[in-house]
Design a protein around this motif. Sequence first.
Motif, short mmCIF file in Angstrom:
data_model
loop_
_atom_site.label_atom_id
_atom_site.label_comp_id
_atom_site.label_asym_id
_atom_site.label_seq_id
_atom_site.Cartn_x
_atom_site.Cartn_y
_atom_site.Cartn_z
N VAL A 154 0.84 -1.20 0.00
CA VAL A 154 0.00 0.00 0.00
C VAL A 154 0.88 1.25 0.00
N ASP A 155 1.88 1.29 0.87
CA ASP A 155 2.78 2.44 0.94
C ASP A 155 3.53 2.66 -0.36
N GLN A 156 4.05 1.59 -0.93
CA GLN A 156 4.84 1.71 -2.16
C GLN A 156 3.98 2.14 -3.34
N ARG A 157 2.77 1.61 -3.42
CA ARG A 157 1.88 2.01 -4.51
C ARG A 157 1.50 3.49 -4.38
N ALA A 158 1.25 3.94 -3.16
CA ALA A 158 0.90 5.35 -2.95
C ALA A 158 2.06 6.27 -3.30
N ALA A 159 3.29 5.81 -3.06
CA ALA A 159 4.48 6.62 -3.33
C ALA A 159 5.07 6.35 -4.72
N HIS A 160 4.41 5.51 -5.49
CA HIS A 160 4.91 5.09 -6.81
C HIS A 160 6.31 4.47 -6.67
N GLY A 161 6.50 3.72 -5.58
CA GLY A 161 7.78 3.07 -5.31
C GLY A 161 7.90 1.75 -6.04
N THR A 162 9.08 1.17 -5.95
CA THR A 162 9.35 -0.09 -6.65
C THR A 162 9.61 -1.26 -5.70
N ALA A 163 9.51 -1.04 -4.38
CA ALA A 163 9.73 -2.13 -3.42
C ALA A 163 8.45 -2.96 -3.32
N LEU A 164 8.13 -3.59 -4.43
CA LEU A 164 6.92 -4.40 -4.55
C LEU A 164 7.33 -5.84 -4.88
N PRO A 165 6.57 -6.83 -4.41
CA PRO A 165 6.98 -8.22 -4.65
C PRO A 165 7.06 -8.59 -6.13
N TRP A 166 6.31 -7.94 -6.97
CA TRP A 166 6.32 -8.24 -8.39
C TRP A 166 7.31 -7.38 -9.17
N THR A 167 7.99 -6.44 -8.47
CA THR A 167 8.98 -5.57 -9.11
C THR A 167 10.38 -5.81 -8.55
N ASP A 168 10.52 -5.78 -7.23
CA ASP A 168 11.82 -5.95 -6.58
C ASP A 168 11.60 -6.69 -5.26
#
Length: 184
Positions: free
Chosen positions: A39-53
Amino acid sequence: MDRFVVISGCSGGGKSTLLNELARRGHAVVEEPGRRVVVDQRAAHGTALPWTDMEAFARRALEMALADHAARLDAIGWVFFDRGIIDAASALAQARCETLTANQFSPRPYNKTVFMTPPWPEIYQTDSERRHDFAAAVTEYQRLCHVYPQLGYDIRILPKASVSDRADFVIEALKRSGPAPVRG
C-alpha cells in the motif's frame, strides 16, 4: 514472548479474516507488514513491490515487522501478528538465496506455537496487494511450513472452518499450552 502469537500460512487462506475476529473479541492484533508495504509503495509510486523488486520489498517488510514487534513489547495479553519477522526474513533470505538459522532469532520472538492457514482454493482471491496466483501461494506456504520448524517452532494447521471456529481453535490451543496472559 509467549504472548506474541503468529498467524502465518498460505496467502489467501483467511489470516486477515481470522485476525479481524480476534480483534473483535478484544485481542490486540498487528496487520500484515507485506500488505502495508505494498500500500505504501503504490501510494508513493515506489518499486519495493513483490512483483517488481522482491528483495527490496522483503527488506521493507522485515523492517516493518521488527518495528511492529518492538512497538508491542509493553502490550498486555496476547498479541496476534498477521505474519511477522520470520515470514519477512524468510522471504528476504529466499530473494537472496540464503538460509535462515535459529541463532538469528534468539531469543525466539514469538510463541513457540505458530498457527498456519492451509491452502484453501475455495476462498483464495487475488487483489491489488496480492497479485500472485494460487500455485505461488502454495509454494510460499510450503516454504514457511519448512522454515518455522527449522527455527524451533511448532506448527498448528488451522482447520478449514468458519472464522469463529478458527478463532476458538487458536484460543483453546493457547490456553492448553499455558495460562492466558493477563489482559489490560
